[in-house]
Design a protein around this motif. Structure first.
Motif, short mmCIF file in Angstrom:
data_model
loop_
_atom_site.label_atom_id
_atom_site.label_comp_id
_atom_site.label_asym_id
_atom_site.label_seq_id
_atom_site.Cartn_x
_atom_site.Cartn_y
_atom_site.Cartn_z
N ASP A 63 -14.44 43.22 -0.81
CA ASP A 63 -13.89 44.34 -0.95
C ASP A 63 -14.97 45.32 -0.70
O ASP A 63 -15.39 45.52 -2.35
CB ASP A 63 -12.65 45.28 -2.79
CG ASP A 63 -12.42 46.19 -2.44
OD1 ASP A 63 -12.96 47.41 -1.61
OD2 ASP A 63 -11.18 46.53 -3.45
N MET A 73 -9.47 47.93 -4.26
CA MET A 73 -8.09 48.63 -3.08
C MET A 73 -6.71 47.55 -4.21
O MET A 73 -7.16 46.32 -4.42
CB MET A 73 -8.57 47.70 -1.75
CG MET A 73 -7.64 48.40 -1.42
SD MET A 73 -8.12 48.09 0.68
CE MET A 73 -9.50 49.10 0.74
N ASP A 77 -2.48 48.81 -1.48
CA ASP A 77 -3.01 49.67 -0.59
C ASP A 77 -4.09 48.95 0.76
O ASP A 77 -3.77 49.15 1.73
CB ASP A 77 -4.31 50.57 -0.93
CG ASP A 77 -4.10 51.05 -2.10
OD1 ASP A 77 -2.82 52.44 -1.27
OD2 ASP A 77 -5.24 51.51 -2.47
N ARG A 98 -10.55 50.13 3.89
CA ARG A 98 -9.08 51.34 3.01
C ARG A 98 -8.31 51.06 4.83
O ARG A 98 -7.04 50.69 5.08
CB ARG A 98 -8.93 52.67 3.05
CG ARG A 98 -8.03 53.27 2.71
CD ARG A 98 -7.84 54.67 1.41
NE ARG A 98 -8.26 54.09 0.60
CZ ARG A 98 -7.40 53.62 -0.41
NH1 ARG A 98 -6.32 53.47 -0.31
NH2 ARG A 98 -7.91 53.42 -1.96
#
Length: 294
Positions: A63, A73, A77, A98
């Motif tokens: 991440d 996240m 998401d 993202r």
């Protein structure tokens, strides 16, 4: 003499949160894919969210937002997120982001070094202004070093007494914009009590080369990163080779990219060798090869 020419760099732009735009060189990227369910990796760093199967290999997925200090996240998401599969320092790593925006083409000379006020803990190697936005180029080496600290420990290199003496007589200059890469290079030479100087950018390296030559102690070996803001390793090499009055150093360019194109272009602009960083033994023996030609 190689002809000087611009060397464009393609950058993938993406978001880690809703506001900040980040960039990563596309030569590091193997594939961009939508989020897929991941297998758990027990006892892994908190930023490692799992592992995925990529072309028959198990690839850890990080991440990226959490790794650089933003909130992790959420599961919600992740449903619309992307995974950027990269090939960096001879290993495949997936980065969860993202969303991906687009790919642009730029020049390294247009990338500015990050402000010193950001400190040594900033995961940024450069800043680029584009359409009234500031793109932050991520220091992937630093990110990986924080997640996998054992990866930056140099391997032991065995040298003969004769080789040690050869190294001690050299004037070596190291240049790299990544603090992790600088530490790896420095540690490798420190472990053998080899003296050297180090700088963070190509323009300063060129200035030091010219000054050292003028002072009567020219640089014997130049070890430079390729991907740097401002004067990159290619342009640095070309500029050095273009100074006919300069006593020419043995130039070793290195890159985190496992790319034949990077190596090929390095030799075209006048580098003696090109390495994919980082391997302490390969670096030491490349320096020794340079010493033999002095």
């Amino acid at each position: 003499m190689a002809e000087g020419k611009s060397h464009p760099q393609k950058l993938l732009l993406f978001y880690l949160n809703d506001q900040r735009l980040f960039g990563l060189g596309t030569l590091k990227i193997r594939e961009i894919m939508p989020y897929t369910p991941l297998s758990r990796l027990p006892k892994s760093h908190g930023a490692v969210v799992g592992a995925m199967n990529f072309r028959g290999s198990t690839v850890p997925v990080i991440d990226m937002a959490y790794a650089v200090g933003y909130p992790a996240m959420s599961q919600e998401d992740r449903k619309t997120a992307s995974i950027i599969v990269t090939d960096v320092q001879r290993q495949e790593i997936g980065f969860l982001v993202r969303n991906v925006r687009k790919i642009i083409e730029t020049q390294w000379k247009d990338v500015m070094p990050p402000p010193k006020s950001l400190g040594d803990r900033a995961f940024i190697t450069g800043l680029l202004h584009l359409d009234n936005e500031i793109i932050q180029l991520l220091d992937v080496e630093l990110l990986l070093a924080r997640v996998y600290p054992e990866s930056i420990n140099p391997s032991e290199v065995v040298l003969t007494d004769v080789q040690r003496e050869i190294l001690k007589g050299l004037n070596i200059l190291l240049v790299d914009d990544s603090q992790v890469a600088r530490k790896q290079l420095s540690d490798a030479l420190d472990s053998k009590n080899v003296s050297y100087s180090v700088t963070t950018n190509g323009q300063d390296a060129l200035d030091r080369l010219l000054k050292a030559d003028g002072d009567g102690r020219p640089v014997d070996i130049l070890v430079s990163d390729i991907e740097m803001p401002g004067l990159d390793g290619y342009e640095l090499t070309f500029n050095v080779r273009d100074h006919n009055s300069l006593k020419q150093p043995y130039i070793i360019l290195h890159t985190s990219l496992n790319s034949e194109m990077s190596v090929s272009y390095a030799t075209q602009v006048g580098a003696d060798e090109a390495l994919t960083k980082f391997d302490a033994e390969e670096l030491m023996h490349a320096i020794l090869r340079g010493a033999e030609k002095r």
